[in-house]
Design an enzyme around this catalytic site. Structure first.
Site, short mmCIF file in Angstrom:
data_model
loop_
_atom_site.label_atom_id
_atom_site.label_comp_id
_atom_site.label_asym_id
_atom_site.label_seq_id
_atom_site.Cartn_x
_atom_site.Cartn_y
_atom_site.Cartn_z
N HIS A 153 0.85 -1.19 0.00
CA HIS A 153 0.00 0.00 0.00
C HIS A 153 0.89 1.24 0.00
O HIS A 153 2.03 1.21 0.47
CB HIS A 153 -0.89 -0.01 1.25
CG HIS A 153 -2.05 0.94 1.18
ND1 HIS A 153 -1.92 2.28 1.45
CD2 HIS A 153 -3.36 0.73 0.90
CE1 HIS A 153 -3.10 2.87 1.33
NE2 HIS A 153 -3.99 1.95 0.99
N TYR A 154 0.37 2.33 -0.52
CA TYR A 154 1.18 3.55 -0.57
C TYR A 154 1.39 4.17 0.81
O TYR A 154 2.33 4.93 1.04
CB TYR A 154 0.58 4.59 -1.52
CG TYR A 154 -0.75 5.15 -1.08
CD1 TYR A 154 -0.83 6.24 -0.21
CD2 TYR A 154 -1.95 4.60 -1.54
CE1 TYR A 154 -2.05 6.76 0.19
CE2 TYR A 154 -3.18 5.11 -1.14
CZ TYR A 154 -3.22 6.18 -0.28
OH TYR A 154 -4.44 6.69 0.12
#
Length: 215
Positions: free
Chosen positions: A126-127
């Protein structure tokens, strides 16, 4: 509901993205309660003599003391193989890509090298990131007793050991700096939000960081 965190720590020949090399990467996945899932993975990556010779004095001494330099010279693992080994472990516990945040200490530095050298791994994460160092810095300012009372780190400068210490550190902050489960009541939360919306200081504990902690 599954809500895993992917903990990663890297060891490099330095911090210069333009020239330094990634020479060790380790990963552990935890659940939302910070329980480690599986054995994790720790991979030493080969680097040539020129890359090792270019290390600064402090880094050379650190990696010599930990034994990492000798392991790097002996390793036959390249970056692509190391990336696949890490991804194989992560995929065992995180089934869907882009769902698990990256966690660690000063993790932006590690992620920068991951972006450069292991784009498939970066893409699977995930960012968002959970940086334990941010909590440390807030505790230093808001709760110095917690900051000065944190467990002593081993400072082995080996990737897997550093991850275990980061997880332990977050467990410590969870038990000391965060509100105990199940957290504040709905009415208490609404009162704090309303006070902030009105520009008022929300009520809460104070613990000055201007002097050494007492009590």
């Amino acid at each position: 509901m599954r809500d895993e965190l992917v903990w990663i720590d890297c060891e490099m020949t330095g911090l210069d993205l333009g020239s330094d090399k990634l020479i060790e990467i380790a990963a552990l996945v935890t659940d939302a309660e910070l329980n480690v899932l599986g054995d994790g993975v720790d991979v030493v990556i080969h680097a040539d003599d020129a890359a090792l010779a270019a290390m600064g004095e402090v880094v050379t001494e650190m990696h010599s003391r930990s034994g990492l330099i000798d392991e790097v010279k002996a390793s036959t693992v390249d970056l692509a193989t190391a990336e696949e080994m890490v991804l194989d472990y992560i995929r065992t516990h995180v089934k869907a890509p882009k769902t698990a945040p990256l966690a660690g200490n000063s993790i932006a530095t590690d992620r920068a090298f991951i972006v450069r050298d292991m784009p498939a791994l970066d893409s699977y994460l995930h960012y968002r990131m959970i940086d334990v160092s941010s909590i440390k810095e807030l505790c230093r300012r808001w709760y110095p007793r917690i900051y000065f009372g944190q467990p002593v780190k081993g400072l082995t400068h080996r990737a897997l050991a550093d991850i275990h210490e980061s997880i332990r550190e977050l467990q410590f902050y969870r038990r000391t700096a965060f509100v105990a489960p199940p957290g504040p009541s709905t009415s208490e939360i609404e009162a704090v939000a309303a006070a902030l919306d009105e520009g008022k200081d929300a009520p809460g504990p104070s613990d000055s960081a201007s002097a050494p902690p007492t009590g």
